[in-house]
Design an enzyme around this catalytic site. Structure first.
Site, PDB file in Angstrom:
ATOM      1  N   ASP A 163       1.046  -1.136   0.168  1.00 21.48           N
ATOM      2  CA  ASP A 163       0.052  -0.032   0.094  1.00 21.48           C
ATOM      3  C   ASP A 163       0.868   1.069  -0.149  1.00 21.48           C
ATOM      4  OD1 ASP A 163      -2.317   1.556   0.155  1.00 21.48           O
ATOM      5  OD2 ASP A 163      -1.910   1.573   2.448  1.00 21.48           O
ATOM      6  N   GLU A 185      -8.813  14.191   7.690  1.00 24.55           N
ATOM      7  CA  GLU A 185      -9.870  15.172   8.640  1.00 24.55           C
ATOM      8  C   GLU A 185      -9.047  15.993   9.456  1.00 24.55           C
ATOM      9  OE1 GLU A 185     -12.936  13.254  11.347  1.00 24.55           O
ATOM     10  OE2 GLU A 185     -13.899  13.299   9.426  1.00 24.55           O
ATOM     11  N   THR A 207      -2.593   1.383  -4.623  1.00 19.06           N
ATOM     12  CA  THR A 207      -2.950   2.317  -4.074  1.00 19.06           C
ATOM     13  C   THR A 207      -4.439   3.049  -4.571  1.00 19.06           C
ATOM     14  OG1 THR A 207      -2.322   4.825  -3.284  1.00 19.06           O
ATOM     15  CG2 THR A 207      -1.469   3.993  -5.347  1.00 19.06           C
ATOM     16  N   GLY A 208      -5.176   3.543  -3.761  1.00 22.38           N
ATOM     17  CA  GLY A 208      -6.434   4.212  -4.292  1.00 22.38           C
ATOM     18  C   GLY A 208      -5.994   5.765  -4.717  1.00 22.38           C
ATOM     19  N   ASP A 209      -4.745   6.017  -4.546  1.00 20.26           N
ATOM     20  CA  ASP A 209      -4.433   7.535  -4.942  1.00 20.26           C
ATOM     21  C   ASP A 209      -4.604   7.632  -6.457  1.00 20.26           C
ATOM     22  OD1 ASP A 209      -4.523   8.601  -2.406  1.00 20.26           O
ATOM     23  OD2 ASP A 209      -2.109   8.164  -2.399  1.00 20.26           O
ATOM     24  N   LEU A 219       5.236  -0.230 -15.080  1.00 25.34           N
ATOM     25  CA  LEU A 219       3.696  -0.011 -15.793  1.00 25.34           C
ATOM     26  C   LEU A 219       2.970   0.629 -14.730  1.00 25.34           C
ATOM     27  CD1 LEU A 219       1.855  -1.135 -17.779  1.00 25.34           C
ATOM     28  CD2 LEU A 219       1.417  -3.013 -16.405  1.00 25.34           C
ATOM     29  N   THR A 225      -8.838   0.582 -15.759  1.00 23.19           N
ATOM     30  CA  THR A 225      -8.050  -0.669 -17.097  1.00 23.19           C
ATOM     31  C   THR A 225      -7.769  -1.641 -15.918  1.00 23.19           C
ATOM     32  OG1 THR A 225      -7.158   1.350 -17.792  1.00 23.19           O
ATOM     33  CG2 THR A 225      -6.164  -0.791 -18.076  1.00 23.19           C
ATOM     34  N   ARG A 274      -5.931   3.888  -8.081  1.00 22.99           N
ATOM     35  CA  ARG A 274      -7.245   4.148  -7.885  1.00 22.99           C
ATOM     36  C   ARG A 274      -7.854   2.511  -7.854  1.00 22.99           C
ATOM     37  NH1 ARG A 274      -8.746   9.168  -6.377  1.00 22.99           N
ATOM     38  NH2 ARG A 274      -8.181  10.608  -8.171  1.00 22.99           N
ATOM     39  N   ASP A 287      -6.643  -2.709   3.299  1.00 22.85           N
ATOM     40  CA  ASP A 287      -5.425  -3.671   2.820  1.00 22.85           C
ATOM     41  C   ASP A 287      -5.476  -5.006   3.597  1.00 22.85           C
ATOM     42  OD1 ASP A 287      -4.020  -1.396   1.684  1.00 22.85           O
ATOM     43  OD2 ASP A 287      -3.221  -0.722   3.751  1.00 22.85           O
TER      44      ASP A 287
END
Length: 1258
Positions: free
Chosen positions: A430, A674, A863-865, A922, A928, A955, A985
């Site tokens: 992560d 927050e 990661t979700g960024d 990559l 995708t 993402r 995670d």
């Protein structure tokens, strides 16, 4: 319309009565008794639980209703005094090896195949069973002591006989009991909150004991229960219907049915979970719904994790080969015995027997199974467990893993996969909180399309010293006086002064008496000096200072100011922050009276507006609305056209000065993002000063303290990727929705207003500029959040409110209905701006990733960024190097994804020959990745990614993370490691071969699901490269050594069969035969497996390439195993035939011939380990010499005192005589040298040369 008016009337009634509502709740807009829809929603499907008061009006029904509910006592032990022996034996005989030796014991009791005395054959099995039983007993006793400690805690429980609350032990609490708790006491069972001393029916809990999170969570009393006075259990007539016990910590469904048949929905915010701690509330009362092992905490307590390592799977295969070898040797002996008997038929020295040679050979097969039983290493499994415990001990006590700031060290939760740490080939990591600090610091922002760079704030972060943060941010815990009755403690300062925000609701409370106990400063989560001390941007400060000037309406920037005020208003109130005071640890701040402000009331605003003509605002609204203060201020704070202006001199300092604010506040935030936003707003004097269930107290520059009515909070979830608050604006009195969330979501929801071309163009410009700024923030590696708002008309709000109230009171599909309700509200948003938050890399992350890559480990970041943010972080941590060629995969359809994967693969093949390119990286976005993980595309994706030096998935959702790990693990057949710090995670941590959790800022969910837990990412370097390498090589060499010594000794018995007619006889007494592997040679391998170091820690750190030997399993290959077997066979031949030729023609009997063979084999086996060991300490010498002395002492004593110990042979005086002859020592010395010469030559010439060549290539 009548229904809408009725809803409004009902709303006003509830507000006037100040009925308690939860943070997600709404007025009960529809009578539950008369609403068939609500009744349908409140039916619980499937199995459910009914709870009634144990000492209430329905206590006569209690026994029948509560039948089957467990008590509150917990028991984590496996055994009792009576069940220990049978249950432990039952569990141990689940092992195939133990069943095999039990079979041999039973076989030896058959007279025709008996090889030894019946008791002797039982010794190995009995010893193994006793050793494991002792270990299990000690572990179970430790669990028993912990259970007793917990069960004997004391809680205050209502007694029906005494009609009052009395002290009871936790284990005596039952479902349906009323429990009263005070501040700082631990919750003994899962309880439904029925009463709180807080006037709004709110209770705060800390869940650190459950998930490690130290921030406060808010819980609320069940709706419609009176809160004026303390609950009386005798008058509690209601029934509770809820779902059966489960392990879902975030869900609770049910309803409470009153005597009037009215039903009130129950949800997660009404439930107090066992092991949590009461904070900020003097007294609460709850009714127990789940107790003991049915509580959610115990349902999630799965204990240590057990996995089967790769090395152990390989070892099991080699044990099967040992079985095959055993069968071959026994078949050879059986066939040889049958042929020998057939050739000697009619011989005069044979005792007449009717048994045929074939049947005798069959009997001998089973006899040889007993004689050669040592070939199967029964003690190997026990030895491996002991070695792994020793390895874990040294890992846990490594001072390099100790984090002084957090006072934490590494945790080894999986006890049997230490060697897998030395074979990792892929690491999936992560980003946030794993590679970065997860200490979110406000860096810069954009408001209404204008970017504020905060350059001074950037310089502060660059020169910031982490050690100062640690020195100032150390946690000081307030130590309460321990209660004599339990482990929980009463609050020292939990008095009436801690009640929050009474000034906002018209209630005044006198300050309680101060306690005599001193209070210490306390460090709350996400509140280090680095996070709190934000330096404001001078230009933005100047614009805000215009609010302090009575002439600010004359400027053309008034509409820009509305955006700025709304922006900081959203930062301050769009959260679930609990405001605390430093002089009252863990207590909500007591807010003073609302102070006077430059704008004292709306009348002042009205008078101010009437002094000026307002033609400049004619484009915003029709002229006839200029006289309406409310409508004008509504337009002012809703939306408009900003323009440039000349700022006035700033009366507000740009830097925080000591004493510049009234008092110090502590923000208890649920997430670091927050907290960062609240601290940023406070830096601009937009200060959140109080937070209650229905009110917020916000201080704005130029306006003073404003009471904001909180209508609803729509919490963040991973589906919406945003959170919202619904408030009534303190100035305009309009219903306003403030929303913050991911830019990918908010930008889509932000739509231009209809019917005003100028406003529409302005919003389009703001969106365009904000998107540019967001892209720049992402390239800088900043985390981005967008801020937006929406103004609701009253009719629009009432329609939504009715639907939302239905969703909140529903029982079935409540989560889905609330999600739909939130999405319905969060549309047509007005974009206010965006924030850029920096999350610094942890120390030594680049060095760690570089070392892992040099070690042959491929590192993937999931990661979700945003993609730009992830790429920037990858560059900063050296995952992406300047010489790498970047391959980006972003596509919107499956067909495009397939074509793109093939094109990237072709590009990679062309670029492999290009000069200056060190590799490929990559980058894949979430959409995708969703296509790439489908069945028909996963092969192309895997083929492309396996050729890349690194892969970055942006993402990505938690499910996608686990799917990626499983795909690589299953398709490539590689060892994987997943590391993360948050609940998102957990799925990939559990899927990977080795899961590592980081005990960071996001609680302990990842740690509780992991195999190992560390506090910093840098610890992964030593854990893998040093301890992983050591654990693998030690255990692999120890297992091979076990196979070697067993095969070597068993072959001695096998060679003897060729000289005794394959009769199953042995040349040694049975006691020495059984004890040889069980006692004489068992201790050295254990020490070898725990302490041996083939390479020093310093060398392993400097040369990460040495880790590749574990990845390739070089210490334990199939060829290595068979070479070890050949070496064992060679040594057994030397050990047998050197004494054979030395004693040929002499009068030595069978036992005299076996004595030098046993002694030689012992010396060979012990010295073989000395040759193989890379570490020799005084402890090694002590164990090796002790083993040899133990053998010679035992055989001497045995030969002196034992006359009939090993019938039919008589060992009396044999070893004593042999050890007194020089020939014995000469044979032993010659045999040992000849047997070990090849091994010594191989170890000291071939291996060092190979090692030097590898070091030179490195």
């Amino acid at each position: 319309m009548e229904q809408i008016h009725w809803v409004r009337h009902r709303w006003q009634q509830l507000v006037a009565a100040e009925s308690g509502r939860g943070r997600y709740s709404a007025p009960d807009t529809v009578p539950t008794k008369s609403s068939p829809k609500l009744h349908n929603a409140q039916r619980l499907t499937g199995k459910r639980r009914t709870v009634i008061a144990r000492h209430g009006p329905h206590q006569h029904e209690y026994d029948s209703v509560s039948k089957g509910c467990q008590g509150n006592g917990i028991r984590t032990t496996k055994y009792s005094l009576l069940s220990f022996i049978p249950m432990n034996l039952f569990q141990q005989f689940h092992r195939v090896a133990n069943l095999y030796f039990l079979f041999l014991v039973m076989l030896n009791w058959v007279p025709v195949v008996e090889a030894f005395q019946k008791e002797i054959t039982m010794i190995p099995l009995v010893v193994v069973l006793i050793v494991i039983a002792i270990k299990d007993a000690l572990e179970d006793y430790r669990r028993y002591r912990f259970d007793q400690k917990v069960n004997n805690n004391v809680a205050t429980v209502y007694s029906g006989k005494q009609q009052t609350y009395v002290d009871q032990r936790w284990q005596d609490v039952r479902v349906g009991d009323f429990v009263r708790l005070s501040c700082n006491e631990i919750i003994p069972a899962d309880m439904l909150l029925l009463y709180s001393s807080d006037l709004h029916g709110v209770c705060y809990i800390e869940t650190a004991n459950l998930d490690g999170e130290t921030n406060l969570k808010q819980r609320q009393v069940v709706r419609d229960l009176p809160q004026g006075s303390e609950l009386t259990p005798e008058n509690f007539h209601s029934r509770i219907e809820c779902e059966n016990p489960n392990n879902d910590l975030s869900r609770f469904r049910g309803y409470m049915e009153h005597p009037s048949n009215a039903r009130v929905g129950l949800h997660h915010d009404n439930l107090l979970l066992r092991s949590c701690t009461i904070r900020n509330t003097e007294t609460i009362i709850g009714i127990v719904v789940y107790a003991g092992h049915e509580t959610k905490a115990m349902k999630n307590n799965s204990g240590p994790r057990y996995k089967r390592s790769k090395l152990e799977r390989r070892m099991n295969m080699d044990i099967l080969w040992s079985v095959v070898l055993l069968v071959i040797m026994c078949l050879t002996s059986a066939i040889g015995h049958g042929l020998w008997l057939r050739n000697l038929e009619g011989a005069s020295f044979l005792i007449p027997d009717t048994t045929s040679p074939a049947l005798s050979g069959f009997y001998l097969f089973w006899t040889m199974i007993i004689v050669l039983q040592v070939l199967i290493p029964v003690s190997l499994y026990v030895s491996i467990e002991i070695v792994k415990l020793g390895q874990i001990f040294f890992i846990q006590n490594d001072v390099d893993f100790y984090n002084e700031y957090l006072d934490s060290r590494i945790q080894c939760r999986a006890l049997n996969i230490t060697e897998d740490l030395g074979q990792i080939q892929y690491v999936f990591s992560d980003k946030t909180g794993t590679l970065t600090e997860n200490k979110m610091v406000f860096r810069r922002c954009t408001i209404a399309g204008v970017e504020y760079p905060h350059e001074e704030n950037a310089r502060r972060l660059e020169v910031y010293k982490p050690e100062e943060d640690e020195a100032m941010g150390r946690s000081h815990t307030l130590k309460s006086r321990a209660s004599a009755k339990s482990l929980s403690c009463k609050s020292l300062s939990c008095n009436r002064s801690s009640v929050s925000l009474h000034t906002l609701t018209g209630h005044s409370e006198e300050e309680g008496e101060e306690t005599s106990s001193p209070t210490l400063p306390r460090h709350s989560a996400f509140s280090s000096p680095m996070e709190k001390d934000v330096v404001p941007d001078p230009l933005l400060v100047q614009k805000l200072n215009c609010l302090s000037s009575p002439l600010f309406l004359l400027t053309d920037a008034s509409m820009e100011l509305t955006y700025i005020v709304d922006f900081f208003m959203a930062l301050a109130i769009c959260n679930t922050v609990v405001v605390s005071s430093p002089n009252q640890p863990r207590h909500v701040v007591q807010v003073p009276e609302v102070s006077s402000t430059p704008l004292k009331s709306l009348e002042d605003i009205k008078m101010l507006f009437q002094r000026f003509s307002l033609p400049r605002f004619s484009t915003l609204s029709p002229p006839h609305t200029t006289d309406s203060t409310r409508s004008f201020t509504g337009r002012l704070f809703a939306r408009g056209k900003p323009a440039s202006f000349t700022p006035s001199p700033s009366p507000i300092p740009t830097k925080r000065e000591h004493g510049s604010w009234k008092d110090e506040l502590i923000y208890e935030a649920e997430s670091p993002d927050e907290a960062a936003l609240v601290h940023a707003a406070r830096a601009y004097h937009c200060t959140l000063r109080g937070h209650s269930l229905e009110r917020l107290l916000v201080e704005l520059p130029g306006m003073g303290s404003l009471a904001v009515r909180l209508l609803h909070i729509l919490p963040f979830d991973s589906t919406r990727k945003r959170m919202s608050v619904v408030v009534r604006h303190p100035l305009t009195k309009q219903v306003v929705v403030y929303t913050k969330g991911a830019d990918s979501v908010i930008m889509d929801l932000a739509e231009s207003p209809k019917g005003a071309e100028q406003s529409e163009s302005r919003q389009g410009h703001i969106k365009e500029q904000t998107q540019k700024h967001l892209d720049n923030y992402a390239r800088e590696g900043l985390r981005t959040l967008c801020i937006a708002k929406r103004v609701l008309e009253e009719e629009e709000y009432e329609v939504w409110l009715k639907r939302h109230a239905f969703a909140e009171t529903s029982i079935e599909n409540r989560e889905e209905l609330l999600l739909e309700s939130a999405q319905r509200l969060e549309t047509n948003l007005t974009l206010l701006g965006a924030t850029g938050i920096v999350d610094r890399l942890q120390e030594e992350v680049p060095e760690t990733i570089e070392a892992l890559q040099r070690a042959g480990v491929k590192v993937w970041v999931l990661t979700g960024d945003k993609q730009e943010t992830a790429i920037n972080i990858a560059c900063a941590c050296k995952l992406l190097r300047s010489t790498d060629q970047l391959l980006t995969a972003n596509c919107g359809s499956k067909e495009a994804c397939k074509a793109l994967l093939l094109a990237l693969r072709a590009e990679m093949e062309c670029g492999e020959a290009a000069e200056g390119t060190s590799g490929f990286t990559l980058v894949v976005d979430g959409r995708t990745l969703e296509f790439a993980l489908q069945e028909d595309l996963k092969g192309d994706f895997l083929e492309l990614s396996r050729c890349c030096r690194a892969v970055i998935c942006c993402r990505s959702t938690p499910l996608q993370k686990s799917q990626v790990v499983r795909l690589v693990q299953d398709q490539l057949q590689v060892m994987t490691l997943a590391i993360g710090d948050g609940a998102n995670d957990v799925s990939m941590i559990q899927v990977a071969d080795v899961g590592i959790g980081i005990s960071g800022q996001e609680g302990m969910q990842a740690v509780m699901s992991s195999d190992f837990a560390i506090s910093r990412f840098k610890h992964l370097r030593k854990l893998l490269l040093v301890h992983g390498h050591w654990c693998y090589t030690r255990l692999a060499n120890m297992i091979l050594y076990f196979f070697y010594k067993n095969v070597m000794y068993v072959n001695l018995l096998f060679w003897y069969q060729f000289f005794c007619g394959f009769s199953g006889s042995v040349m040694t007494n049975s006691w020495v035969l059984i004890f040889f592997n069980l006692l004489f040679t068992s201790a050295p391998p254990l020490l070898y497996g725990i302490l041996d170091k083939d390479v020093s820690a310093e060398t392993l750190i400097k040369l990460p390439e040495l880790y590749k030997s574990g990845q390739n399993s070089k210490a334990y290959l199939a060829s290595t195993f068979w070479l070890t077997m050949l070496d064992a066979i060679y040594q057994s031949l030397v050990c047998f035939f050197v004494p054979y030729f030395a004693y040929a023609g002499s009068d030595a009997d069978m036992l005299s011939f076996g004595s030098p063979i046993n002694a030689s084999s012992l010396l060979i086996i012990l010295l073989h380990q000395v040759i193989e060991s890379r570490t020799l300490t005084w402890l090694h010498v002590l164990v090796l010499v002790g083993s040899a002395l133990f053998y010679f002492s035992f055989t001497l004593v045995f030969s002196v005192v034992c006359v009939t110990c090993s019938p039919p042979t008589n060992p009396l005086g044999v070893d004593k005589l042999q050890m007194s002859q020089p020939l014995f020592y000469g044979v032993c010395a010659l045999t040992t040298v000849l047997a070990l010469l090849p091994r010594y030559t191989l170890t000291n010439t071939v291996v060092p040369t190979f090692f030097r060549e590898n070091c030179c290539s490195i």
